[in-house]
Design a protein around this motif. Structure first.
Motif, short mmCIF file in Angstrom:
data_model
loop_
_atom_site.label_atom_id
_atom_site.label_comp_id
_atom_site.label_asym_id
_atom_site.label_seq_id
_atom_site.Cartn_x
_atom_site.Cartn_y
_atom_site.Cartn_z
N ASP A 9 -85.91 58.73 80.01
CA ASP A 9 -86.62 57.98 78.55
C ASP A 9 -86.50 59.41 77.36
O ASP A 9 -86.86 58.76 76.34
N HIS A 10 -86.59 60.69 77.80
CA HIS A 10 -86.58 61.74 76.93
C HIS A 10 -85.49 62.62 76.58
O HIS A 10 -85.69 63.76 76.34
N LEU A 11 -84.21 62.15 77.01
CA LEU A 11 -83.09 62.94 77.05
C LEU A 11 -83.01 63.52 75.63
O LEU A 11 -82.40 64.76 75.59
N HIS A 12 -82.99 62.65 74.50
CA HIS A 12 -83.08 63.24 73.31
C HIS A 12 -83.62 64.45 72.84
O HIS A 12 -83.25 65.05 71.96
N ASP A 13 -84.65 64.70 73.59
CA ASP A 13 -85.40 65.69 73.28
C ASP A 13 -84.63 67.26 73.61
O ASP A 13 -84.88 68.13 72.73
N SER A 14 -83.64 67.18 74.44
CA SER A 14 -82.82 68.23 74.58
C SER A 14 -81.42 68.25 74.14
O SER A 14 -80.77 69.24 74.28
N ALA A 41 -81.81 56.29 75.23
CA ALA A 41 -82.62 57.71 74.79
C ALA A 41 -81.91 58.40 73.77
O ALA A 41 -82.35 59.14 73.10
N LEU A 42 -80.54 58.77 74.45
CA LEU A 42 -79.52 59.52 73.65
C LEU A 42 -79.46 58.99 72.22
O LEU A 42 -79.10 59.80 71.28
N LEU A 84 -71.56 66.70 76.23
CA LEU A 84 -71.13 65.91 77.52
C LEU A 84 -72.72 65.98 78.31
O LEU A 84 -73.25 66.90 78.29
N VAL A 85 -72.84 64.78 78.89
CA VAL A 85 -74.09 64.87 79.51
C VAL A 85 -73.67 64.33 81.06
O VAL A 85 -73.12 63.29 81.06
N TYR A 143 -70.57 78.37 84.21
CA TYR A 143 -70.95 77.54 83.02
C TYR A 143 -72.16 77.14 82.76
O TYR A 143 -72.30 75.86 83.57
N GLN A 144 -73.04 77.55 81.93
CA GLN A 144 -74.40 77.02 82.13
C GLN A 144 -74.90 76.10 81.32
O GLN A 144 -74.33 75.80 80.09
N PRO A 145 -75.40 74.87 81.74
CA PRO A 145 -75.77 73.69 80.78
C PRO A 145 -77.03 74.14 79.77
O PRO A 145 -77.53 75.08 80.29
N ILE A 146 -77.08 73.43 78.80
CA ILE A 146 -78.29 73.88 77.82
C ILE A 146 -79.64 73.47 78.29
O ILE A 146 -80.54 74.22 77.68
N ALA A 147 -79.53 72.56 79.40
CA ALA A 147 -80.89 72.25 79.87
C ALA A 147 -80.47 71.24 81.11
O ALA A 147 -79.43 70.56 81.31
#
Length: 347
Positions: A9-14, A41-42, A84-85, A143-147
């Protein structure tokens, strides 16, 4: 990295402020449970959010399925600031990460792992890729994710077999780098299989800490990071030999850790009590301890398609003792003996 209940529910924070559009990549199984919640959330970011659904299973981790991601991005005119998620297990995470590394030569992506195995292993460290018929994960990129957003609540919908597969990777960290954590895993097997909240959160947190420590020292696996593949040379051979999807990745790795422990006893002096402990823990978490008998030469052929192989020579992650791992070769006659000792015929 965020770990805890309710993170979906907090994915938008990232999501960075400059993102232009968001694509959630998932499969029908996970999508039916969590896609709408994640997308809701997004959407709080005010950006367009689409869903790209891939077929479910390791057998679809290939070029044809990867192209479905590119199709969705191109059809929706995603630019370099698209995000991309990856909403799913290791297959979704690996493929989404590889698509992000490749699309327009690199766009950002966010890991939202929904299996225990992906939460403690594949979502952390930046390895992305697909399988080739001749070898697992042989085509890909670092390749690293942002979070990484780890929602522990989603584990409640996992089948018991998937929980066991994830616990194999948890146990692995104790075996290769933290003997005290292995002791803790032995003592809390029942709590871990039952997904007791405090135990499972500690297991995920400690596993991620240990993996991040190793990856931080060797992101592209030029040395130390190879120890994270303990049990994987045997495990990948099981997966390829039996057909991707027949054994879960964690099941194959769990069984492979027991085989690697046996090989360690014959090559680097791991004591017999420790081999027995490894076998008992792998069995206790619910993973197989008897690998299929693929035929000794077939085993060796499959192992040679392994990223640790150098100059055609097989190299293994071995344990001189629990909590310490090294990478080195093993005599073929010893390897054959271990394969013969641990395997049974395929029915």
């Amino acid at each position: 990295m965020h770990i805890g209940p309710g993170r979906l529910d907090h994915l938008h924070d990232s999501v960075p402020a400059d993102v232009t559009a968001i694509a959630v990549v998932t499969n029908p199984t996970v999508g039916a449970l969590y896609a709408e919640r994640a997308m809701a959330a997004l959407r709080k970011t005010g950006k367009t959010v689409i869903c790209i659904e891939l077929p479910d299973g390791e057998s679809y981790k290939d070029w044809q399925t990867l192209n479905l991601i590119f199709d969705g991005l191109l059809q929706n005119r995603f630019d370099r600031k698209g995000l991309l998620v990856a909403l799913g297990g290791g297959v979704i995470g690996d493929m989404t990460g590889f698509a992000a590394a490749s699309y327009m030569r690199g766009v950002r992506f966010l890991q939202v792992p929904t299996t225990l195995l992906s939460q403690v292993d594949s979502s952390v460290g930046g390895k992305t890729g697909i399988n080739h018929p001749l070898g697992k994960n042989m085509v890909g990129a670092f390749y690293q994710p942002i979070a990484v957003e780890i929602d522990t609540d989603v584990l409640k919908t996992l089948p018991a077999r998937e929980v066991s597969a994830g616990l194999a990777e948890v146990v692995k960290y104790g075996l290769i780098i933290d003997a005290g954590f292995f002791d803790w895993c032995e003592q809390h097997v029942d709590d871990l299989r039952a997904l007791e909240p405090q135990a499972i959160r500690h297991a995920i947190k400690r596993s991620c800490e240990l993996k991040a420590h190793v990856v931080g020292k060797d992101e592209r696996e030029s040395g130390l990071r190879a120890i994270l593949n303990f049990g994987h040379t045997f495990g990948h051979a099981i997966e390829a030999g039996m057909g991707y999807g027949d054994w879960l990745h964690g099941e194959a790795v769990g069984c492979g850790m027991f085989q690697a422990a046996e090989l360690s006893a014959h090559t680097v002096g791991l004591d017999s009590d420790s081999v027995t402990r490894v076998k008992h823990v792998v069995h206790a978490i619910g993973c197989p301890v008897v690998p299929p008998n693929l035929g000794t030469e077939r085993w060796i052929e499959l192992m040679q398609v392994d990223k640790k192989t150098e100059g055609g020579h097989l190299r293994f992650v071995l344990l001189p003792k629990i909590g310490q791992a090294i990478v080195q070769g093993a005599p073929l006659n010893v390897l054959r003996d271990v394969l013969h000792k641990t395997s049974v015929p395929v029915m």
